[in-house]
Structures are given as C-alpha cells and as structure tokens.
Motif scaffolding. Structure first.
Motif, PDB file in Angstrom:
ATOM      1  N   ARG A 440      -5.105 -17.348   3.345  1.00  0.00           N
ATOM      2  CA  ARG A 440      -5.975 -16.875   2.282  1.00  0.00           C
ATOM      3  C   ARG A 440      -6.380 -15.419   2.507  1.00  0.00           C
ATOM      4  O   ARG A 440      -6.581 -14.671   1.566  1.00  0.00           O
ATOM      5  CB  ARG A 440      -7.203 -17.786   2.228  1.00  0.00           C
ATOM      6  CG  ARG A 440      -8.088 -17.593   1.005  1.00  0.00           C
ATOM      7  CD  ARG A 440      -9.243 -18.572   1.033  1.00  0.00           C
ATOM      8  NE  ARG A 440      -8.785 -19.946   0.892  1.00  0.00           N
ATOM      9  CZ  ARG A 440      -8.717 -20.805   1.903  1.00  0.00           C
ATOM     10  NH1 ARG A 440      -9.058 -20.443   3.127  1.00  0.00           N
ATOM     11  NH2 ARG A 440      -8.303 -22.042   1.718  1.00  0.00           N
ATOM     12  N   ASP A 441      -6.505 -15.004   3.765  1.00  0.00           N
ATOM     13  CA  ASP A 441      -6.901 -13.643   4.110  1.00  0.00           C
ATOM     14  C   ASP A 441      -5.656 -12.775   4.195  1.00  0.00           C
ATOM     15  O   ASP A 441      -4.734 -13.050   4.963  1.00  0.00           O
ATOM     16  CB  ASP A 441      -7.642 -13.658   5.452  1.00  0.00           C
ATOM     17  CG  ASP A 441      -8.249 -12.307   5.783  1.00  0.00           C
ATOM     18  OD1 ASP A 441      -8.993 -12.241   6.783  1.00  0.00           O
ATOM     19  OD2 ASP A 441      -7.987 -11.324   5.063  1.00  0.00           O
ATOM     20  N   ALA A 442      -5.629 -11.690   3.420  1.00  0.00           N
ATOM     21  CA  ALA A 442      -4.460 -10.807   3.403  1.00  0.00           C
ATOM     22  C   ALA A 442      -4.209 -10.174   4.758  1.00  0.00           C
ATOM     23  O   ALA A 442      -3.065  -9.824   5.084  1.00  0.00           O
ATOM     24  CB  ALA A 442      -4.638  -9.728   2.338  1.00  0.00           C
ATOM     25  N   GLU A 443      -5.259 -10.018   5.580  1.00  0.00           N
ATOM     26  CA  GLU A 443      -5.082  -9.413   6.891  1.00  0.00           C
ATOM     27  C   GLU A 443      -4.295 -10.302   7.844  1.00  0.00           C
ATOM     28  O   GLU A 443      -3.800  -9.835   8.867  1.00  0.00           O
ATOM     29  CB  GLU A 443      -6.457  -9.099   7.503  1.00  0.00           C
ATOM     30  CG  GLU A 443      -7.236  -8.026   6.774  1.00  0.00           C
ATOM     31  CD  GLU A 443      -6.522  -6.705   6.767  1.00  0.00           C
ATOM     32  OE1 GLU A 443      -6.511  -6.052   5.705  1.00  0.00           O
ATOM     33  OE2 GLU A 443      -5.949  -6.328   7.805  1.00  0.00           O
ATOM     34  N   LEU A 444      -4.179 -11.602   7.536  1.00  0.00           N
ATOM     35  CA  LEU A 444      -3.454 -12.527   8.393  1.00  0.00           C
ATOM     36  C   LEU A 444      -2.007 -12.716   7.955  1.00  0.00           C
ATOM     37  O   LEU A 444      -1.270 -13.479   8.576  1.00  0.00           O
ATOM     38  CB  LEU A 444      -4.159 -13.893   8.410  1.00  0.00           C
ATOM     39  CG  LEU A 444      -5.604 -13.890   8.908  1.00  0.00           C
ATOM     40  CD1 LEU A 444      -6.184 -15.299   8.861  1.00  0.00           C
ATOM     41  CD2 LEU A 444      -5.694 -13.332  10.318  1.00  0.00           C
ATOM     42  N   LEU A 445      -1.587 -12.048   6.879  1.00  0.00           N
ATOM     43  CA  LEU A 445      -0.214 -12.176   6.410  1.00  0.00           C
ATOM     44  C   LEU A 445       0.752 -11.627   7.451  1.00  0.00           C
ATOM     45  O   LEU A 445       0.484 -10.611   8.100  1.00  0.00           O
ATOM     46  CB  LEU A 445      -0.032 -11.420   5.088  1.00  0.00           C
ATOM     47  CG  LEU A 445      -0.750 -11.980   3.868  1.00  0.00           C
ATOM     48  CD1 LEU A 445      -0.589 -11.029   2.688  1.00  0.00           C
ATOM     49  CD2 LEU A 445      -0.210 -13.352   3.510  1.00  0.00           C
ATOM     50  N   PRO A 446       1.900 -12.283   7.655  1.00  0.00           N
ATOM     51  CA  PRO A 446       2.881 -11.736   8.600  1.00  0.00           C
ATOM     52  C   PRO A 446       3.407 -10.393   8.118  1.00  0.00           C
ATOM     53  O   PRO A 446       3.566 -10.159   6.918  1.00  0.00           O
ATOM     54  CB  PRO A 446       3.978 -12.816   8.613  1.00  0.00           C
ATOM     55  CG  PRO A 446       3.801 -13.572   7.346  1.00  0.00           C
ATOM     56  CD  PRO A 446       2.347 -13.534   7.034  1.00  0.00           C
ATOM     57  N   VAL A 447       3.679  -9.494   9.074  1.00  0.00           N
ATOM     58  CA  VAL A 447       4.215  -8.179   8.715  1.00  0.00           C
ATOM     59  C   VAL A 447       5.590  -8.327   8.090  1.00  0.00           C
ATOM     60  O   VAL A 447       5.931  -7.664   7.109  1.00  0.00           O
ATOM     61  CB  VAL A 447       4.268  -7.278   9.966  1.00  0.00           C
ATOM     62  CG1 VAL A 447       4.873  -5.919   9.613  1.00  0.00           C
ATOM     63  CG2 VAL A 447       2.877  -7.103  10.555  1.00  0.00           C
ATOM     64  N   VAL A 448       6.399  -9.233   8.670  1.00  0.00           N
ATOM     65  CA  VAL A 448       7.735  -9.527   8.140  1.00  0.00           C
ATOM     66  C   VAL A 448       7.791 -11.001   7.794  1.00  0.00           C
ATOM     67  O   VAL A 448       7.509 -11.856   8.639  1.00  0.00           O
ATOM     68  CB  VAL A 448       8.839  -9.187   9.169  1.00  0.00           C
ATOM     69  CG1 VAL A 448      10.213  -9.511   8.591  1.00  0.00           C
ATOM     70  CG2 VAL A 448       8.760  -7.726   9.568  1.00  0.00           C
ATOM     71  N   ARG A 449       8.138 -11.297   6.542  1.00  0.00           N
ATOM     72  CA  ARG A 449       8.265 -12.684   6.083  1.00  0.00           C
ATOM     73  C   ARG A 449       9.685 -12.874   5.566  1.00  0.00           C
ATOM     74  O   ARG A 449      10.060 -12.325   4.533  1.00  0.00           O
ATOM     75  CB  ARG A 449       7.237 -12.964   4.993  1.00  0.00           C
ATOM     76  CG  ARG A 449       7.230 -14.390   4.491  1.00  0.00           C
ATOM     77  CD  ARG A 449       5.937 -14.632   3.719  1.00  0.00           C
ATOM     78  NE  ARG A 449       5.969 -15.886   3.002  1.00  0.00           N
ATOM     79  CZ  ARG A 449       6.070 -15.992   1.691  1.00  0.00           C
ATOM     80  NH1 ARG A 449       6.152 -14.903   0.947  1.00  0.00           N
ATOM     81  NH2 ARG A 449       6.093 -17.173   1.099  1.00  0.00           N
ATOM     82  N   GLN A 450      10.481 -13.625   6.296  1.00  0.00           N
ATOM     83  CA  GLN A 450      11.903 -13.745   6.003  1.00  0.00           C
ATOM     84  C   GLN A 450      12.206 -15.134   5.436  1.00  0.00           C
ATOM     85  O   GLN A 450      11.800 -16.151   6.009  1.00  0.00           O
ATOM     86  CB  GLN A 450      12.720 -13.506   7.270  1.00  0.00           C
ATOM     87  CG  GLN A 450      14.222 -13.546   7.064  1.00  0.00           C
ATOM     88  CD  GLN A 450      14.961 -13.243   8.353  1.00  0.00           C
ATOM     89  OE1 GLN A 450      14.379 -12.749   9.316  1.00  0.00           O
ATOM     90  NE2 GLN A 450      16.251 -13.534   8.384  1.00  0.00           N
TER      91      GLN A 450
END
Length: 707
Positions: A440-450
């Motif tokens: 839910r928090d954008a700061e926890l999104l992976p830098v690379v999502r494959q």
C-alpha cells in the motif's frame, strides 16, 4: 549476526580507520571494487544566529511597529563522514572480533524518537502550514534522485564526496553541498526510507523558556486580544502551588483560575469601556505580571498527571467511571542476499476441515518468496480457494518482519535472522502481478518488478523447483481429507518452509571465498555466511511500516471495553488503547474503525491511534482452546454468521417456550402465571386482622408456625 544497510558497527579496541567508542553504520560491500563503505555521523556545534529586526503589523490602529532583534540557536547539524575498508580487512576484523555488529536501524540517530510513527498523518493536521513536511522531503528526494538512480556506480567512484558536491552545484537553484551529501547517505544507509529524511520535529519547543536569555518583553506565542506576560520561573511556581489549594470536586476551571488570580496573585476586577463595549476584566493594582488562563492550565497539566487533574475536579469515582477504560471481566483467562527474489504460489493437496460442520473446505493456497543467492525461502503467505494478491502481500510482510516475528504471530517460537525485502522481485502474470499484490505504501515498492512471460515457469525456476509436486496416477479422481483447520494447515506449511531451509542441499551456491564460513550446505548455512560479512542487499522495513504497507484493512467496531471484529473481542493494556477506549466509555457508544489483520490467523490485530500502531490480542470472556484463538478471518466471519443465525433461532424459541410454560402452569394450578393488577397508593394493613394476616403470610413463607 545480520549485517545490512543501517547496521550499527563498533570497534571496541579500534580497528584501522575505526575509532574506539565511535558509532558507524554499514552502507555497502561492493562486489566490483571489493571495498566496504561505512558511515559516521558527527554533530557540528550549535550555531547562534541573530535575526534582523523588521517592521510588522500591530497595534489597535493597524500601524506598523518595529520587531526586536531575536537570537536563534540552531540545533547541532549532522555531518556524514564515509569510511572505506578493503573487503578482506573488513571480513578479517569481523572474524577476529575486532569489529562488532549491532542492531539494524531504519532511522538516523537524530530521529530515533520518531521510529514507528506515521509521519504522513502529521501533515493532515497542518492545514495552515506554508509548506508541508512531505513536500520538503520530496524536494530532498528530487535533489538526490539522479544520485540514487546511479548509486552502485557512484559508490564505486574514486572521489565520492567530490562527485556529490559537483552534482549539488549543478542543481537549480544551487544546493548546499554538505546537505546533499547528508541526504544521499542517509537515504541509502537507512533502507531507502523517505522518513529518514524527515525533520526532528520531536525537538520543537524543547528550549528552556525560563532561561534568562529568553526573558523578553515581547510576548511569545500567537498574538492574543491583549499583550499578556511571558511566564517566569516565579510565576510558574505560584501556579503549581495555587492549583491544589483552589481545585476541588465540582469546582470548574474558570472558578479555579479566578480564585488563584485574586487570592494568590493579588488581582482585582474592574469595568473598562473600549468603544461601545463595556466589560469586566482582571488587573493587578501594582502592575505585576499574572498568567492568562491558557498559560495557567498549560503549566498545571505539565506538572500534574492528567488523571490526577481529572480526579481533583470530578472525584476519584466519577473520573474512574467516566474516563478509565474497562479492564475486563472476572471470568476471562545473485551475489548478495536479497539482491533478487522470486515469488510463486502452490495449492496444498490436503483439504482443510470446516470449523462448524467439519466439511471439506476449498484448498489452501501458499505463496512463497525465495532468495536467489542463497536459495532460502524468506517469506510465506496464504489464501483459500485460489491464488490472491493478498497472499503475495502477506508473503512480502513475512519477509519484511522476518520469519522469527512471523512465526510468533502464528504461535511458533523459532530463531531466524532473515529479515528485509528485496529491491528486485520476480513474479508470474497472476494475482501477484496486479496492483493488489503491491504494498500500500509507495515507498515499499520494489525498485525492479519483473514479470515472467505467460506460461513460462522456467523464467522463475528457482521458486518453481522448490514448490511441492502434486502426485499423479491413473486411478479414479480422489482427494486427501485433512483433520486440520485452515490455520493449522497454514502453520504446518510454515513448518515445512523452515525444514526446507535447513534440509535442502545448495552446495552450488557456495562462494569459494566464503566456503570456510559456511557451516552447513543448506540455504540457512549459505545465508548466515553471506550475511555475516555484509553481502546482503535486503531493504530493512520497520514493523509498523510493514503492517501499514502489506496487511489488509478490515472494518471493526470500537466498543466500551474492547474492539470487535467478526464477533471476536480484542484488547490491549497499552496506554494508547486505553485512551481510545475512553472515547466510547458509557452510554453504549461505538465507533466504526478499521484495523490491520493477518488474514490467515487473527489472534492479533493492529489498531492505529494518533499515528501509532497498537497490537491487540483476542480475548474471550471464558477460557477457550488454542484452535479457537487461532482462527482465520474467513473462519471468524463464518462462525459469526452462524452464531447470528442461532441467536435468531433462540429468539423464536423463547416466544414459543413462554407460551408453553404459561399454558402448563394454568392447566396445573388453574391460575395465570402472570396476574394481578396495578393499584395506585400504598397497601393498607392498619387493622388488627390485616396485621395478623400479614404476619401469618410472612411466617408461612419461611415455614414457621404462628403462635
């Protein structure tokens, strides 16, 4: 011992560039340059700045007046100092105990007091702010965005500070070089956490107002209708001494204040006319200073505990019944770790049994996250019937808080140091690839999502090969019926994950340089070896951020004495929850709220109050089995619906039973079970006969004979 970005490093006896007694933070172990980078933050001394005097609006006639020059002491500013050690020297120091690793931090030392707070909520209450804190943090992130995107190459640069300084001068407008270096280092060291770039707002207002250098004639604070006086040490002492004498049960704050002003401070009352307004006001006949009512009770509440103030005004009994919450009833008893991970789900062959009727429920689906470098499974999530995005978020939550903490939420005690999320995550094009599978928090999104190509299991073979295989044969269709509930099966699959991490042979993943550190050829052994020398790219997430970012929000009701979800009651003895309960005390009040839940086991839930998370535990009015305590959310909802149906059945049963007992009583006695009529007035037993009959009736009821 786990060493990742943000880990505290000490050298008890000094070691090369590391000084005795100094605190360092681990940043990175470079696989290219074989250099380990540490950071030390030192505080530059406080700086006294004299503000220029200027004209400001003021006075009843709106004329401009001169504001006095002000002396402002700026807080000590941190200065980042990078420390470089060759990798072989660093690992040798760890091996010999010359270098010691401590806990891993997600906030810099000057923001320790803000750990776990939802800093985004603070801006919601700053509606009149010239600029919000989040906008200031965004400005910092914008200044270092290019540096962060090229972080691996920059960190391997020969003269890192010189490179960052040149970047700061190239910005428009030009930025302070020291500040840009600080922002860049802090953001990387503390897990790319935007909150690490926040301001030390907890230090605001902690300066000594009573110090002589702050004793100014100009009134501090927001301007009021009248000028007023700054509170001095003597004035504050008089406030503290006067309040116990003037306060009492049933005495209002206004009465306390006026009594203190007239009897302790020596004030009097007079009538004043300002224009067409004629009113009374307090004044001191000798022109001495006295506090306004706001300042008076500010210092009262600062000195005395709030519950003592309430007890003084309302009395102990009323304060307890009105404000103190209920305490319950008497009947209740790659090359670096996490550089790249893969996630996938599988279906458990055993079907869980239903909680109410014991029927076969939809299959349990398990989602696991596996680290590519060590082969260790670091996260696990669950759903029922089908693979869901929530299960992927649950697996990421497990990785973020660590297997040890996740196991405790399932009622298991284990030891495991794996903790943190990967900046590079690989999933297939199923539910895990949808927006619902992201934190839910954008700061926890992976830098690379494959995302892997459709129907291409080999694209994430690491996790696919570790999934249990469904047995196949040529017999008639069949299934395996389990004697365990959904939660028990989830706990069993978690146990299998722990066994996999210790039993699987991963000799091919052992780095020859670390072979002497690998104690066993299992994922756990490889993990411990690589983690002990800092070859770990896991991004550390504090527990509160993980709860807010990954867990589901479900509706609940805050009631008098507990919080209710699907018919289950939750409670905590924490001060924050007690304060929340006091808002619904008495009168059958309840508030609709939302809480964070771990769907597979809702023994614990998390309730947010004033920006801080509170863990609540399930509580029943009577002792129950562990199986009941560890129900899943789906089971709890199902059981609550079942009990609501039974309550309706009992209501119908009660009506029929009442008629039965009334008819049966009349058939046996010839009288009505509920009879008699209401008569206005008092019963009359004045005569001798009436008094004798009353005495006979009284004695016959207890089996006595009348003499």
């Amino acid at each position: 011992m786990s060493i990742t970005s943000g880990t505290v490093i000490h050298a008890p006896k000094g070691f090369h560039e590391l000084a005795t007694g100094a605190t360092y933070f681990f940043l990175r172990s470079s696989p290219q340059t074989k250099i380990v980078t540490l950071l030390e933050f030192v505080e530059r001394p406080a700086k006294v700045v004299v503000g220029e005097s200027k004209n400001v609006e003021g006075g009843e006639d709106g004329m401009r007046k001169r504001r006095l020059r002000r002396t402002v002491t700026r807080l000590p500013a941190p200065l980042p100092i990078p420390i470089y050690l060759p990798r072989d020297v660093w690992e040798s120091g760890l091996l010999r105990g010359m270098v010691v690793a401590g806990e891993t931090k997600t906030m810099p030392p000057w923001l320790d007091a803000l750990e776990g707070l939802d800093l985004a909520e603070i801006d919601l209450h700053r509606t009149d702010a010239a600029k919000l804190h989040r906008d200031r943090v965004d400005d910092k992130l914008f200044c270092i965005s290019k540096l962060v995107a090229e972080a691996p190459e920059i960190l391997d640069h020969g003269n890192l500070d010189k490179y960052i300084n040149a970047h700061a001068r190239s910005l428009m407008p030009v930025q302070n070089e020291t500040r840009v270096r600080l922002w860049f280092y802090v953001y990387l060291v503390f897990g790319r956490n935007r909150d690490a770039l926040h301001y030390p707002i907890h230090r605001i207002g902690h300066w000594d107002r009573m110090a002589p250098e702050h004793a100014q004639d100009e009134k501090r604070g927001a301007p009021g209708r009248k000028g007023g006086y700054n509170t001095t040490t003597e004035m504050r002492q008089m406030i503290i001494e006067s309040y116990p004498r003037r306060a009492g049960i049933g005495v209002s704050d206004d009465q306390v204040y006026t009594d203190a002003m007239t009897k302790d401070f020596g004030c009097k009352s007079r009538i004043v006319c300002r224009g067409h307004v004629k009113q009374f006001e307090l004044y001191h006949p000798e022109g001495k200073a006295f506090p306004q009512i706001g300042a008076y009770f500010y210092h009262v509440n600062q000195h005395f505990r709030p519950h003592l103030v309430r007890e003084t005004r309302l009395g102990k009994k009323r304060a307890q019944s009105k404000f103190k919450p209920a305490l319950g009833s008497f009947t209740e008893s790659a090359w670096n770790l996490m550089q790249r991970v893969e996630a996938d789900g599988y279906r458990v062959f055993d079907l869980p049994k239903g909680y109410i009727e014991g029927s076969d429920l939809p299959a349990l689906v398990v989602v696991t996250i596996r680290d590519v470098a060590s082969g260790k499974k670091v996260g696990i999530g669950f759903s029922q019937g089908s693979e869901t995005a929530a299960a992927y978020r649950m697996a990421q939550f497990c990785a973020a808080i660590g297997l040890e903490a996740f196991g405790a939420l399932l009622g298991l005690k284990i030891k495991d140091s794996a903790k943190g999320v990967s900046p590079h995550m690989v999933t297939d094009r199923g539910p895990g690839a949808t927006a619902g599978g992201l934190p839910r928090d954008a700061e926890l999104l992976p830098v690379v999502r494959q995302l892997t190509p459709s129907h291409s299991g080999k694209s994430k073979a690491i996790v696919e090969t570790s999934n249990p295989k469904t047995p196949s044969d040529d017999e008639a269709p069949s299934f395996r019926r389990s004697n365990q509930t959904t939660v028990a099966l989830a706990r069993r699959e978690f146990g299998k994950l722990l066994a996999y991490n210790e039993l699987t042979q991963v000799a091919s993943r052992v780095d020859p340089e670390l072979e002497h550190r690998v104690s066993r050829l299992s994922p756990n052994g490889v993990w411990d070896a690589m983690d002990s020398v800092g070859r770990n790219d896991a991004v550390q997430v504090n527990f509160e951020s993980a709860v807010r970012g990954y867990l589901d929000l479900v509706p609940a009701k805050l009631k008098d004495g507990y919080l209710e979800i699907a018919g289950r009651r939750y409670y905590s003895k924490s001060e924050a929850f007690m304060e929340a309960l006091s808002t619904v005390k008495g009168g059958g009040r309840q508030i609709d709220v939302k809480v964070y839940v771990l769907n597979c086991c809702i023994r614990h839930v998390w309730f947010e109050w004033k920006g801080r998370l509170v863990q609540l535990d399930v509580r029943y009015p009577t002792p129950v089995s562990k199986e009941v305590m560890d129900m899943s959310l789906e089971e709890a909802v199902e059981f609550d619906a079942h009990m609501q149906g039974r309550i309706k059945e009992h209501t119908e049963h009660k009506r029929g039973a009442r008629v039965f007992f009334e008819q049966d009583y009349k058939e046996q006695t010839g009288e009505e079970l509920v009879s008699g009529s209401r008569v206005v007035g008092r019963p009359k037993r004045g005569g001798a006969v009436a008094q004798r009959e009353a005495k006979e009736a009284k004695n016959s009821a207890v089996g006595r004979k009348v003499a």
